[in-house]
Write an enzyme that holds these catalytic residues in place. Structure first.
Site, short mmCIF file in Angstrom:
data_model
loop_
_atom_site.label_atom_id
_atom_site.label_comp_id
_atom_site.label_asym_id
_atom_site.label_seq_id
_atom_site.Cartn_x
_atom_site.Cartn_y
_atom_site.Cartn_z
N GLY A 8 66.17 48.61 73.04
CA GLY A 8 65.99 49.29 74.32
C GLY A 8 65.29 48.41 75.35
O GLY A 8 65.63 48.42 76.53
N GLY A 66 71.09 46.43 70.24
CA GLY A 66 71.09 46.78 68.81
C GLY A 66 72.33 46.32 68.06
O GLY A 66 72.24 45.57 67.08
N ARG A 87 61.49 40.83 62.61
CA ARG A 87 60.40 41.06 63.56
C ARG A 87 59.05 40.55 63.04
O ARG A 87 58.17 40.19 63.84
CB ARG A 87 60.31 42.55 63.91
CG ARG A 87 61.40 42.95 64.90
CD ARG A 87 61.35 44.42 65.20
NE ARG A 87 62.12 44.76 66.39
CZ ARG A 87 62.30 45.99 66.84
NH1 ARG A 87 61.76 47.02 66.19
NH2 ARG A 87 62.99 46.22 67.93
N LYS A 106 80.42 52.69 75.41
CA LYS A 106 80.62 53.52 76.62
C LYS A 106 80.19 52.85 77.91
O LYS A 106 79.16 52.18 77.96
CB LYS A 106 79.80 54.81 76.47
CG LYS A 106 80.36 55.72 75.41
CD LYS A 106 79.54 56.97 75.34
CE LYS A 106 80.22 58.02 74.47
NZ LYS A 106 79.39 59.21 74.32
N1 ATP Z 1 87.34 50.00 71.09
C1 ATP Z 1 86.34 50.72 70.64
N2 ATP Z 1 86.47 52.02 70.38
C2 ATP Z 1 85.44 52.74 69.91
N3 ATP Z 1 84.21 52.24 69.65
C3 ATP Z 1 84.03 50.95 69.87
C4 ATP Z 1 85.07 50.11 70.38
N4 ATP Z 1 84.57 48.87 70.49
C5 ATP Z 1 83.30 48.90 70.08
N5 ATP Z 1 82.95 50.15 69.71
C6 ATP Z 1 81.67 50.60 69.13
O1 ATP Z 1 80.61 50.43 70.03
C7 ATP Z 1 79.42 50.52 69.28
C8 ATP Z 1 78.32 49.74 69.94
O2 ATP Z 1 78.09 50.25 71.22
P1 ATP Z 1 76.68 50.10 71.95
O3 ATP Z 1 76.93 50.38 73.37
O4 ATP Z 1 75.66 50.92 71.22
O5 ATP Z 1 76.40 48.52 71.68
P2 ATP Z 1 75.13 47.60 71.92
O6 ATP Z 1 74.86 47.45 73.34
O7 ATP Z 1 75.31 46.36 71.14
O8 ATP Z 1 73.94 48.28 71.22
P3 ATP Z 1 72.70 49.06 71.83
O9 ATP Z 1 73.19 49.82 73.04
O10 ATP Z 1 72.33 49.91 70.65
O11 ATP Z 1 71.66 48.05 72.14
C9 ATP Z 1 79.74 50.00 67.89
O12 ATP Z 1 79.36 50.95 66.96
C10 ATP Z 1 81.25 49.78 67.94
O13 ATP Z 1 81.90 50.26 66.78
O1 3PG Z 2 62.96 49.46 67.55
C1 3PG Z 2 62.71 49.53 68.76
O2 3PG Z 2 63.60 49.52 69.64
C2 3PG Z 2 61.27 49.52 69.16
O3 3PG Z 2 60.42 49.36 68.08
C3 3PG Z 2 60.91 50.73 69.99
O4 3PG Z 2 60.97 51.91 69.22
P1 3PG Z 2 61.04 53.32 69.95
O5 3PG Z 2 62.42 53.42 70.57
O6 3PG Z 2 60.82 54.34 68.85
O7 3PG Z 2 59.98 53.37 71.00
#
Ligand code: ATP
Ligand code: 3PG
Length: 395
Positions: A376, A353, A35, A197
């Site tokens: 987010g 993330g 960043r 999910k």
């Molecule tokens: N088949 C599965 N069973 C259980 N967990 C799973 C499976 N496939 C992926 N995951 C888990 O899903 C998680 C990521 O889900 P998430 O929805 O948070 O992903 P993201 O969209 O990349 O991240 P974020 O929502 O934080 O931006 C990982 O920790 C991974 O281990």
């Molecule tokens: O890391 C992030 O997603 C941003 O810096 C925002 O942080 P926050 O979720 O604590 O507002």
């Protein structure tokens, strides 16, 4: 849309909202400076114009003043990366900050202490925003990661710079990348949504159905869709209360002519462990005691073919439990396919993330077109929301 190029910063103090919410280790060393690197082009442009930069950011979610969240910890890293003398002031508002800003010379950088040491920041307090606004001549928002927060420094402050506000180049690039997928992307457009999910991705799926030609649904979300259609998912992660919704999504996709691609086979395990026994199995026939933790070989080949057909690709969420080596291969192979498609001329955007973590971990960062700096903020953009930090500059 006002950008840095609409201004000459000579002898101006740019008040820049950056997102330097970076991870620190136990000794307060920055462990991922992405960043800070990402804010460099904006800072350099302003300094090269002959202006000075006052950088403001949050770090973490402190409750009042907490030393572990001090932005002092990142000053040396910023100085290293930008290569310019950088000073720090231990309060983001008040006499000390005003004096430091007043004496800041062109070509120099000043970093303000963590904005969230004042609760007014997160509350979007107008008087607090006005105190911050006093420090600079031009307000630049370059904090995409925080653009979904209607906080004092990201949104409210813009009203004090009716003519003198603009997007920094990082924020501009993030907006353009999202637009390339959601509005102007060359067809066929593909979204790959993985992760854990369905419930956390519903709004994204519904919004994206109007934008894409293909949708790959993978990761833990798979099993809610499979069970809803009558398959057996064993002990795989599944949200029974979202099965109707899954069927509705499939129906909507059909009506909108979106091709949905779900895994046909999985790598299943008899425990949620890297050392579990594993077997490749039909995704609709997973026995009790077994859980699908990664895409199987047929699915990976199928996803590769879909990726290679598409000209615009969005990737959010891993295809398996990539944190465990045994179940990382589906995510790695998808990354390889997206890298190959990108090399062949497709535009690829990775956001969210865990997908960004996976892309960095497996070395795809420079093989895709753009990796978002927002977690987010990226997800809310994909949901079709107008982010308040962006709206405040456009108003
Ligand atoms: N088949 C599965 N069973 C259980 N967990 C799973 C499976 N496939 C992926 N995951 C888990 O899903 C998680 C990521 O889900 P998430 O929805 O948070 O992903 P993201 O969209 O990349 O991240 P974020 O929502 O934080 O931006 C990982 O920790 C991974 O281990
Ligand atoms: O890391 C992030 O997603 C941003 O810096 C925002 O942080 P926050 O979720 O604590 O507002």
């Amino acid at each position: 849309m006002k950008t840095l190029n609409d201004f000459n910063f000579k002898n101006k103090k740019a008040l820049i909202r950056v997102d330097f919410n970076v991870p620190l280790d136990a000794n307060f060393n920055v462990t991922d400076a992405t960043r800070i690197q990402a804010a460099k082009p904006t800072i350099i442009k302003i300094l090269e114009d002959g202006g000075s930069c006052i950088l403001m950011s949050h770090l973490g979610r402190p409750k009042g003043v907490q030393d572990e969240f001090s932005l002092q910890h990142i000053v040396d890293k910023v100085e290293d990366i930008i290569g310019v003398e950088t000073t720090f002031v231990s309060n983001c508002i008040g006499e000390e900050a005003e004096a430091a800003a007043a004496k800041l010379e062109p070509g120099k950088i000043l970093i303000l202490e963590n904005l969230r040491f004042h609760e007014e920041e997160s509350k979007g307090d107008v008087a607090f925003a006005e105190k911050l606004a006093k420090l600079g001549d031009i307000y630049v928002n370059d904090a995409f990661g925080t653009a979904h927060r209607a906080h004092a420094s990201t949104t409210i402050i813009a009203q004090f710079f009716p003519e003198n506000k603009c997007f920094g180049s990082l924020l501009e690039q993030e907006i353009k990348s999202i637009d390339k997928v959601m509005k102007t992307g060359e067809k066929p457009v593909l979204a790959v949504l993985g992760g854990a999910k369905v419930s956390s991705k519903i709004t994204i799926i519904e919004n994206i159905l109007d934008k894409v030609d293909h949708l790959i649904i993978g990761g833990g979300m798979t099993f809610t869709f499979i069970k809803a259609q009558g398959g057996s998912v064993g002990d795989s992660i599944c949200e029974d209360d979202k099965m109707d919704l899954a069927l509705d999504i499939l129906k909507q996709a059909k009506a909108k002519n979106v091709q949905i691609h779900l895994p046909v086979d999985v790598l299943a395990a008899n425990a949620f462990s890297n050392d579990a026994d594993t077997q490749v199995i039909d995704v609709t026939k997973i026995p009790d005691g077994w859980q699908g933790l990664d895409a199987g070989p047929k699915s990976k080949a199928m996803f590769h073919d879909v990726v290679m057909q598409c000209k615009t690709i969005l990737w959010n969420g891993p295809l398996g439990v990539f944190e465990m080596e045994t179940f990382a291969n589906g995510t790695i192979e998808l990354g390889n396919s997206i890298a190959e498609a990108t090399k062949n001329g497709a535009f690829s955007l990775v956001g969210g993330g865990d997908s960004v973590a996976a892309v960095k971990q497996f070395g795809f960062e420079h093989k895709v077109s753009y990796v978002s700096t927002g977690g987010g903020a990226m997800l809310e953009s994909l949901e079709g929301k107008t982010l308040p930090g962006i709206a405040a500059i456009l108003e």
